[in-house]
Design a protein around this motif. Structure first.
Motif, PDB file in Angstrom:
ATOM      1  N   LYS A  55       5.363 -10.886   8.782  1.00 53.68           N
ATOM      2  CA  LYS A  55       3.935 -10.600   8.679  1.00 53.68           C
ATOM      3  C   LYS A  55       3.787  -9.252   7.980  1.00 53.68           C
ATOM      4  CE  LYS A  55      -0.364 -10.502  11.286  1.00 53.68           C
ATOM      5  NZ  LYS A  55      -1.006 -10.685  12.583  1.00 53.68           N
ATOM      6  N   ILE A  56       3.040  -9.232   6.900  1.00 59.20           N
ATOM      7  CA  ILE A  56       2.888  -8.002   6.112  1.00 59.20           C
ATOM      8  C   ILE A  56       1.408  -7.763   5.833  1.00 59.20           C
ATOM      9  CG2 ILE A  56       3.457  -6.842   3.937  1.00 59.20           C
ATOM     10  CD1 ILE A  56       5.932  -8.662   3.752  1.00 59.20           C
ATOM     11  N   GLU A  57       0.984  -6.530   6.118  1.00 60.41           N
ATOM     12  CA  GLU A  57      -0.351  -6.118   5.699  1.00 60.41           C
ATOM     13  C   GLU A  57      -0.189  -5.354   4.399  1.00 60.41           C
ATOM     14  OE1 GLU A  57      -2.563  -4.083   8.726  1.00 60.41           O
ATOM     15  OE2 GLU A  57      -1.962  -5.578  10.219  1.00 60.41           O
ATOM     16  N   ALA A  58      -0.969  -5.715   3.401  1.00 60.65           N
ATOM     17  CA  ALA A  58      -0.802  -5.103   2.084  1.00 60.65           C
ATOM     18  C   ALA A  58      -2.142  -4.677   1.520  1.00 60.65           C
ATOM     19  CB  ALA A  58      -0.137  -6.099   1.140  1.00 60.65           C
ATOM     20  N   GLU A  59      -2.075  -3.630   0.694  1.00 62.54           N
ATOM     21  CA  GLU A  59      -3.277  -3.135   0.026  1.00 62.54           C
ATOM     22  C   GLU A  59      -2.998  -2.973  -1.461  1.00 62.54           C
ATOM     23  OE1 GLU A  59      -4.514   0.519   1.755  1.00 62.54           O
ATOM     24  OE2 GLU A  59      -4.999  -0.392   3.694  1.00 62.54           O
ATOM     25  N   GLY A  60      -4.077  -2.936  -2.228  1.00 65.17           N
ATOM     26  CA  GLY A  60      -3.965  -2.612  -3.655  1.00 65.17           C
ATOM     27  C   GLY A  60      -3.081  -3.596  -4.403  1.00 65.17           C
ATOM     28  N   TRP A  61      -2.133  -3.049  -5.178  1.00 63.10           N
ATOM     29  CA  TRP A  61      -1.282  -3.904  -6.008  1.00 63.10           C
ATOM     30  C   TRP A  61      -0.433  -4.854  -5.194  1.00 63.10           C
ATOM     31  CZ3 TRP A  61      -1.054  -5.793 -10.618  1.00 63.10           C
ATOM     32  CH2 TRP A  61      -1.800  -5.163 -11.625  1.00 63.10           C
ATOM     33  N   PHE A  62       0.048  -4.364  -4.060  1.00 59.93           N
ATOM     34  CA  PHE A  62       0.883  -5.207  -3.198  1.00 59.93           C
ATOM     35  C   PHE A  62       0.050  -6.402  -2.715  1.00 59.93           C
ATOM     36  CE2 PHE A  62       3.971  -5.015   0.664  1.00 59.93           C
ATOM     37  CZ  PHE A  62       4.865  -5.854   0.002  1.00 59.93           C
ATOM     38  N   ALA A  63      -1.207  -6.153  -2.361  1.00 62.74           N
ATOM     39  CA  ALA A  63      -2.107  -7.230  -1.936  1.00 62.74           C
ATOM     40  C   ALA A  63      -2.380  -8.192  -3.096  1.00 62.74           C
ATOM     41  CB  ALA A  63      -3.419  -6.637  -1.418  1.00 62.74           C
ATOM     42  N   ARG A  64      -2.486  -7.645  -4.305  1.00 61.85           N
ATOM     43  CA  ARG A  64      -2.720  -8.482  -5.492  1.00 61.85           C
ATOM     44  C   ARG A  64      -1.547  -9.427  -5.716  1.00 61.85           C
ATOM     45  NH1 ARG A  64      -5.946  -8.290 -10.155  1.00 61.85           N
ATOM     46  NH2 ARG A  64      -6.966  -6.422  -9.360  1.00 61.85           N
ATOM     47  N   ILE A  65      -0.340  -8.910  -5.574  1.00 65.05           N
ATOM     48  CA  ILE A  65       0.855  -9.753  -5.764  1.00 65.05           C
ATOM     49  C   ILE A  65       0.816 -10.945  -4.798  1.00 65.05           C
ATOM     50  CG2 ILE A  65       3.375  -9.833  -5.497  1.00 65.05           C
ATOM     51  CD1 ILE A  65       3.342  -6.815  -6.365  1.00 65.05           C
ATOM     52  N   PHE A  66       0.512 -10.674  -3.539  1.00 67.20           N
ATOM     53  CA  PHE A  66       0.491 -11.757  -2.556  1.00 67.20           C
ATOM     54  C   PHE A  66      -0.587 -12.788  -2.880  1.00 67.20           C
ATOM     55  CE2 PHE A  66       2.535  -8.761   0.721  1.00 67.20           C
ATOM     56  CZ  PHE A  66       3.805  -9.232   0.426  1.00 67.20           C
ATOM     57  N   GLN A  67      -1.753 -12.329  -3.322  1.00 63.03           N
ATOM     58  CA  GLN A  67      -2.823 -13.264  -3.671  1.00 63.03           C
ATOM     59  C   GLN A  67      -2.414 -14.122  -4.866  1.00 63.03           C
ATOM     60  OE1 GLN A  67      -6.960 -11.265  -3.285  1.00 63.03           O
ATOM     61  NE2 GLN A  67      -5.515  -9.588  -3.094  1.00 63.03           N
ATOM     62  N   HIS A  68      -1.773 -13.478  -5.848  1.00 56.53           N
ATOM     63  CA  HIS A  68      -1.337 -14.187  -7.056  1.00 56.53           C
ATOM     64  C   HIS A  68      -0.285 -15.250  -6.712  1.00 56.53           C
ATOM     65  CE1 HIS A  68      -0.307 -14.148 -11.506  1.00 56.53           C
ATOM     66  NE2 HIS A  68       0.721 -14.798 -10.981  1.00 56.53           N
ATOM     67  N   GLU A  69       0.724 -14.849  -5.940  1.00 58.02           N
ATOM     68  CA  GLU A  69       1.817 -15.779  -5.625  1.00 58.02           C
ATOM     69  C   GLU A  69       1.339 -16.891  -4.701  1.00 58.02           C
ATOM     70  OE1 GLU A  69       4.277 -15.605  -7.518  1.00 58.02           O
ATOM     71  OE2 GLU A  69       3.797 -13.606  -8.254  1.00 58.02           O
ATOM     72  N   PHE A  70       0.479 -16.547  -3.750  1.00 56.65           N
ATOM     73  CA  PHE A  70      -0.054 -17.563  -2.843  1.00 56.65           C
ATOM     74  C   PHE A  70      -0.846 -18.613  -3.627  1.00 56.65           C
ATOM     75  CE2 PHE A  70      -3.053 -19.420   0.109  1.00 56.65           C
ATOM     76  CZ  PHE A  70      -2.263 -19.711   1.205  1.00 56.65           C
ATOM     77  N   ASP A  71      -1.636 -18.166  -4.594  1.00 57.17           N
ATOM     78  CA  ASP A  71      -2.393 -19.103  -5.441  1.00 57.17           C
ATOM     79  C   ASP A  71      -1.471 -20.129  -6.101  1.00 57.17           C
ATOM     80  OD1 ASP A  71      -4.956 -18.200  -4.998  1.00 57.17           O
ATOM     81  OD2 ASP A  71      -5.137 -17.099  -6.887  1.00 57.17           O
ATOM     82  N   HIS A  72      -0.289 -19.658  -6.560  1.00 52.16           N
ATOM     83  CA  HIS A  72       0.651 -20.587  -7.207  1.00 52.16           C
ATOM     84  C   HIS A  72       0.981 -21.761  -6.287  1.00 52.16           C
ATOM     85  CE1 HIS A  72       1.802 -18.965 -11.074  1.00 52.16           C
ATOM     86  NE2 HIS A  72       2.029 -17.762 -10.586  1.00 52.16           N
TER      87      HIS A  72
END
Ligand code: ZN
Length: 188
Positions: free
Chosen positions: A128-145
């Protein structure tokens, strides 16, 4: 370990919802090792299994924060909790995104500033990871895939139209196209 070919937009696996991982076997372990190697060679900050032609719900990531701390790992069968996405245009300098499956291109996209992602690792231990900024963007991008979505599918105008034209001009947007990191030279 093997560097795998990265699918380019138009390949059906990129546009289809990926399936839950159920077999935590040697084949999965090999896939994850190959994904790390492919991501590093590309290079990229994240790589989802559909991008190497495997329709399963997992991705790897490798991100160094402002203090230089490297965050690297794999998340399998992730669940994403999104923070608020501000209702304003993306900043064209600081909120710009790219994708190894739309190689060489970058476009502005508004994302949530904060997310929580949870899932399991290769040993089926909870992550479980809480992320902000660029790190949060990476997770949103990869999850979308994993849901068959590319970031270009989310762009606002004029970027949506511009990206469609570029994809068409490059001869992409049809099945069967891929590139091999370390061998195929790409611009940008
Ligand atoms: Zn991508």
């Amino acid at each position: 370990m093997t560097i795998r070919r990265i699918c380019i937009t138009g390949e059906p696996v990129l546009h289809t919802r990926a399936k839950e991982v159920t077999n935590f076997d040697d084949e999965l372990r090999e896939l994850v090792q190959d994904m790390f190697e492919t991501m590093d060679e590309a290079p990229g900050v994240g790589l989802a299994a559909p991008q190497v032609g495997v329709g399963l719900r997992l991705f790897t990531y490798d991100y160094a924060d402002d203090e230089g701390n490297e965050r690297r790992g794999v998340i399998i069968n992730p669940v994403l909790e999104l923070g608020e996405i501000m209702d304003e245009p993306a900043d064209e300098d600081t909120e710009i995104e790219g994708c190894l499956s739309v190689p060489g291109e970058r476009f502005p996209l508004k994302r949530a500033e904060q997310v929580t992602i949870s899932g399991v690792d290769l040993d089926q231990k909870p992550v479980k990871i809480e992320a902000e900024g660029w790190f949060a963007r990476i997770f949103q991008h990869e999850f979308d895939h994993l849901d068959g979505l590319l970031y270009v599918d989310r762009l606002a105008e004029p970027w949506a139209e511009i990206s469609k034209d570029i994809i068409e001009d490059n001869g992409w947007g049809k099945p069967g196209l891929s590139w091999l990191p370390g061998y195929d030279k790409l611009e940008g």
